[in-house]
Design an enzyme around this catalytic site. Sequence first.
Site, PDB file in Angstrom:
ATOM      1  N   ASP A  83       3.606  -3.813  -6.154  1.00  0.00           N
ATOM      2  CA  ASP A  83       3.866  -5.780  -5.116  1.00  0.00           C
ATOM      3  C   ASP A  83       5.808  -5.301  -5.903  1.00  0.00           C
ATOM      4  OD1 ASP A  83       2.376  -6.722  -5.274  1.00  0.00           O
ATOM      5  OD2 ASP A  83       2.380  -7.377  -7.479  1.00  0.00           O
ATOM      6  N   GLU A  86       0.677  -1.080  -0.223  1.00  0.00           N
ATOM      7  CA  GLU A  86       0.282   0.083   0.073  1.00  0.00           C
ATOM      8  C   GLU A  86       1.204   1.476  -0.025  1.00  0.00           C
ATOM      9  OE1 GLU A  86      -3.218   0.123  -0.608  1.00  0.00           O
ATOM     10  OE2 GLU A  86      -3.138  -1.947  -0.519  1.00  0.00           O
TER      11      GLU A  86
END
Length: 273
Positions: free
Chosen positions: A194, A135
């Site tokens: 990611d 995040e």
Amino acid sequence: MHRMATAILTLTLASGLTTGCAKQRVGAEKAIAKAFISDEQENQLGLQVKKELETKENIKYVEDPAVLEYVRGISAPILAQANKDRSGVKWKVNVINDPKQVNAFATPGGFLYVYTGLLLAADTEAELAGVMAHEAGHVVGRHSARAMVNAYGLQTITQVALGQNPGTAAQIAAQLAGGGLQLAHGRSEETEADEYGAKYSAAAGFDPNGLIAFFEKLQQMQGTQPSVLKWLSTHPTNADRIAHLRKIIAQQGLKGGRNDAGGLTAIKAKLPK
């Protein structure tokens, strides 16, 4: 100026689609967002959305100081790493009390939200760290700001940041609470987040494979526990995505030692089920 910015953004998107180069498009959009939305505007935008989440969506935060201290303690070394790639972000980590939602999201300005349902679903601190790092990657990549600009237009989002468009702020908050706006993150944005996530979690001392373990766990839970659908709907996971993440970890030699429950077990015992 807003018309010019919108025109440039449109041309940038068209160019990215024409060339078929996802990374080129992401880089171009990031440059546009940086040029026309300042860090302070992003912070104000995040504050406006936070206000609407609390007043219109009526989200409830965890008030137990032990839970907050734990989650923010896990996040702190990760966010310190993120600041090396994007300085000027004033991070704020909030825990939403909702055990039925396995979810987390980020808004412009470094506002990170994690649901208690996600804490309950995680088995190791590396899994939680991987999610928080992912995040944070969305903020570093300016993905949330770009998603809002793409959805509503630069002029409208600028008005929201200035507190001049509460209706749109409320709409954004509703979409975030329901998981809708996060669907605007494309495959390239999720891939970039990611990669940031693996990098930051490893540098903070956590096993970067924690995010992969969490992805695989939710895939197995899908269909048996509806609560996981929130995360999977905004972070669609498949074999290619996991394989790419494994490749990045191997190529960059990312390593981290922490890969056990640690203090998470005690924190989960404090949370309502």
